[in-house]
Each structure stands twice: as C-alpha cells, then as structure tokens.
Enzyme design. Structure first.
Site, mmCIF file in Angstrom:
data_model
loop_
_atom_site.group_PDB
_atom_site.id
_atom_site.type_symbol
_atom_site.label_atom_id
_atom_site.label_comp_id
_atom_site.label_asym_id
_atom_site.label_seq_id
_atom_site.Cartn_x
_atom_site.Cartn_y
_atom_site.Cartn_z
ATOM 1 N N HIS A 156 0.713 -1.333 -0.143
ATOM 2 C CA HIS A 156 -0.005 0.048 -0.199
ATOM 3 C C HIS A 156 0.555 1.033 0.325
ATOM 4 C CE1 HIS A 156 -3.389 -2.801 1.128
ATOM 5 N NE2 HIS A 156 -2.273 -3.211 2.106
ATOM 6 N N SER A 277 13.616 21.565 -16.110
ATOM 7 C CA SER A 277 12.763 22.864 -16.315
ATOM 8 C C SER A 277 13.033 23.904 -16.939
ATOM 9 C CB SER A 277 11.934 23.015 -15.643
ATOM 10 O OG SER A 277 10.919 24.107 -15.680
ATOM 11 N N LYS A 283 15.498 21.991 -10.961
ATOM 12 C CA LYS A 283 14.460 20.648 -11.237
ATOM 13 C C LYS A 283 15.352 19.685 -12.433
ATOM 14 C CE LYS A 283 10.129 20.971 -10.028
ATOM 15 N NZ LYS A 283 9.089 20.337 -11.097
ATOM 16 N N GLU A 290 9.136 8.312 -17.259
ATOM 17 C CA GLU A 290 7.856 9.101 -17.498
ATOM 18 C C GLU A 290 6.999 8.785 -18.485
ATOM 19 O OE1 GLU A 290 7.203 13.302 -15.840
ATOM 20 O OE2 GLU A 290 7.620 12.775 -13.849
#
Ligand code: ARG
Length: 459
Positions: A156, A277, A283, A290
């Site tokens: 979980h 970024s 970043k 992704e």
C-alpha cells in the site's frame, strides 16, 4: 500507379481511392522479407519443374539487384506502387522482362503478405528478447552489488518489512525473465510457413511447401490454407507480450519516479537520462521513466486495435487485415526503444544506500519481528501483535523508532522482553533471518542470484 490487377478493370482507380487503399507507405519495411520469400518460392518452382532453371536464375539475379539498389539508394520505394509486393514484381519485370512475370506463379498476395509479416515478426521477437537479455544483465549486476543494501519493502506504499535492494530488483528480474520466456514460446508457436496457401484454397500447381518452409527456417508449412492466410494470432500474441513488457517497465518506472522524488531520494538518475525545466532552475526530472510509463498506453492501443480488427472477419483474407501493420509496427518500435532507454537509465542510476537504510530504520519495518520475538517468549501471536501495536503508538507520539526505546521502556509493554530484543529487531538481523526460498535473507538471495546467473548464461 503500378498495379498488378488492371486486366479486369475498364476505368482507372480514383486517386483518393488509390491512396486510401495503398500500403506502400508502411509495408515498405517488409522489403527484405518479401524478397527473401520470393527467393525461396522461385527456387521451389524450378525444383518442381514449374519454371525453368534459367528463369529461376534470372529472377534471383533481378531480386538481388532490386535489394542492392534499394540499399544503396539507387532505387526508391515510391507511392507509385500500391504495396511492397507490387514494387518488387514491377521492378523485376522492368529489369528482366518476361521471366519476371513468372515469379507470382502459384502464389497470391494473401499468402505472400502472411509470409512477409510472419518473417518480420519472427525477427522482431528475437530483437525484443535480446533487449530483455540486456536489461536482465543490468538487474543481475545490481542484485549482486546490493545483497546487503537494506531498504523498506512496501505494501500500500506504506513501509511494511525490511528487505534488500537486491530482493526488490530480483522481483523485476523474475518479471522480465518470464517476458523473455514468453517471447521464446511465441516464436516457437508461430514458426510455421503460410507460403503455398495461395489466395485461400492452395493451388493446383505441384508446390513443395515443405521445401519453402525449410528454406525460410520454419519448422513446417501451416496445415490449413484458409488459416494460413487469415491467422494473425501470432501477432496478437506478440503484441500481448509487448503489452506485458510495457506494463512491467511502467511499474518499474513508477517506482523510480517515486524513489527519485524529493521526499524519497533513494536514487539519482544520471544527468544523461534526466531533463530540466525551462522555468524552474532546480528541476531534474525523470522524463525517461515518465515517457516509458506514458508510452505503455500506445502499445496496449495496438493490441486492442488488432483484436478489434480481427474479431468480425469472415474467413479468409479481408482488406481489414492490412491494418495489422501501422499500429503494430509503431508498438514494436516503441516497446524496443523503451526497453533500450530504460536499460540505459537503470544501468547509470545510482542508489542512495544510506537514505534507503535510514528510511527502513524510521518506519517500523521491524514491528513484525518484535511480535515474532514475543511469540518466541511464549506469547500467542495475536496478543503479541496487539502489544506491538501499543509500542508503535508510543513511538509515533515521540517520533522515534522501536529500537530507540530503552529496555525499561520496552518492558512496560511486556515484562518478558529482555536485552536480546535489540538483536532480534536489528534491521540486519531482521533481513538475514528471512531464509525461506525467495526471501531477502542473504542465503536465500544468493540462491536466487545464482539461478538468475545460470539463466543468463544459457540466454
Ligand atoms: N497490402 C495488403 C495487406 O497488407 C496485401 C495483401 C493484398 N491482398 C489482396 N487480396 N488485396 O494486407
């Protein structure tokens, strides 16, 4: 417009119909399979006395010339041809004249395209399997290096029990090992040759289908000619295998994204595999992970698309089946690219072992072990579970770990607790005591790693 079937028609195909119907834009990638199939076919025709030996030689020479000229850029595969089959045949006739018109004796584009696709997919299953082999080698290496790297195991997404990084990676090793085996199974099952099925009902020429099957490396000819031209199961199986591979890559990507987050900091993705970024200078984003996760949908899409295309088709060939190419090709390219890039990212990624271990220490991952310790002192497990529950509440209040309590504090929960409790709940001991086959303890893990190594040696 170079078409093979003008004879029956009195009118020219409308331009937009020609464009809508044509497959040359995407089936040109089947050129070498198409030529390879034709070579086997003409050798067989000559062996059976259906064409003469000098005609065979002229055709073989012409096919060599076409292949070479395309390779070195002298001959372009243009939209002037309806499909790759027309391209080869028209060019062959241009080159060698009448002998070229005999190439298609005893053959239909239906068994021809069925053969081309099978040859192509057979190669692609091997390519994909090889890429999985590279990923497995990376996992194997990282498992060997991290047999003692403690980290929390999760359920979980909550810290559950202590494991090692080797054990976590080993779970992925198993998934990708099954993927490799699945590809081998598919290759085996699909390895039957549809050539000689004709349009659907075989042919009246005395073809030797065993001969062409062997020439092209197949186990045997397909058994039923209608199935031979209509079967796309093997491609659906391959797309299913690719979908499962993508699902595995996507799960792993998701974990890497979590591990790379500012909150976890379990891993550092190499600069070469991250992006920045345009506005936020701090970043460093896990874009490869992704994108792999994102592209999974595209591969599933090709599988669902082909299943849907096939579901309503009466036997035998229908033009709908031309849709077995564009999306499946895209899916194959996508999955192979993802495997390659993911492996690049994984093999250059570094692990923050101290952070992983600290996360494990701070997360009550040894609570089950404390309960097991109490069981060892004669307390029934259900009572032990409840006692440890109270210990956890107390620790949470003070924001400390179980092993930061003193012996006196621990004894308030049960007088049966002794000094040896600290050994029992020590994270290293917690892991090492897990010795059942498949568990993270060193001895069990060494066995697992040895089995993986043996698998890769045979790969
Ligand atoms: N381009 C077609 C395909 O990919 C080739 C087979 C054409 N056969 C036919 N009878 N029209 O399926």
């Amino acid at each position: 417009m170079a078409q093979l079937w003008g004879g029956r028609f009195t009118k020219k195909t409308a331009d937009e119909v020609y464009d809508f119907n044509a497959s040359i834009g995407f089936d040109k990638r089947l050129l070498s399979e198409d030529i390879g199939g034709s070579r086997a076919h003409v050798r067989m025709l000559a062996k059976q006395g259906i064409i003469k030996e000098d005609e065979r030689d002229a055709i073989l020479g012409g096919l060599d010339g076409i292949e070479e000229d395309v390779k070195n850029g002298k001959l372009a595969i243009t939209k002037e041809y309806e499909d790759v089959h027309s391209f080869v045949e028209a060019n062959l006739i241009d080159r060698i004249g009448d002998a070229g018109k005999k190439l298609h004796t005893g053959r239909s584009r239906n068994d021809q395209v069925a053969l081309d696709m099978r040859l192509y997919v057979r190669n692609r299953t091997e390519d994909t399997r090889a890429l999985i082999g590279e990923l497995l080698a990376t996992l194997q290496k990282q498992m060997e290096e991290n047999i003692d790297t403690i980290m929390p195991g999760f359920t979980h997404l909550q810290k559950a029990q202590p494991i090692t990084l080797a054990h976590h990676l080993g779970a992925y090793f198993e998934m990708f090992r099954r993927d490799a085996e699945r590809l081998s199974d598919i290759r085996e099952r699909m390895n039957y040759c549809p050539l000689g099925s004709g349009a659907l009902a075989g042919t009246t020429y005395p073809l030797d289908r065993e001969f062409t099957a062997k020439e092209l490396g197949f186990k045997a000819p397909t058994r039923n000619s209608m199935d031979g031209v209509s079967d796309r199961d093997y491609l659906i199986e391959y797309l299913s295998a690719l979908s499962i591979i993508m699902m595995h890559l996507s799960r792993f990507s998701e974990e890497i994204i979590i591990w790379n987050s500012n909150e976890y900091r379990f891993v550092n993705i190499d600069d070469a595999y991250s992006t920045g970024s345009s506005i936020m200078p701090q970043k460093k984003n896990p874009d490869i992970a992704e994108l792999v996760r994102g592209k999974t949908g595209r591969v599933y899409g090709a599988l669902i698309s082909l299943l849907t295309t096939m579901k309503g088709l009466p036997l035998a060939y229908n033009k709908d089946m031309q849709e077995d190419k564009e999306l499946p090709f895209d899916a194959m390219d996508t999955a192979d690219d993802c495997l390659h890039l993911f492996n690049g990212m994984l093999s250059t990624m570094t692990y923050n072992k101290k952070t992983m271990e600290a996360s494990c220490a701070g997360g009550f991952a040894n609570a089950t072990d404390l309960a097991d310790y109490l069981v060892g002192k004669g307390i029934p497990f259900r009572d032990a579970h409840s006692i440890v529950g109270s210990v956890v509440i107390a620790c949470e209040k003070d924001q400390i770990a179980i092993d930061e309590l003193s012996l006196a504090q621990l004894r308030e929960f049960s007088p049966l607790i002794d000094e040896d409790v600290f050994t029992a709940i020590d994270l290293w001991n917690c892991v090492d005591k897990r010795l059942t086959d498949g568990a993270p303890g060193r001895a069990a893990m060494e066995k697992e790693i040895a089995a993986g190594k043996a698998f890769l040696e045979e790969f």
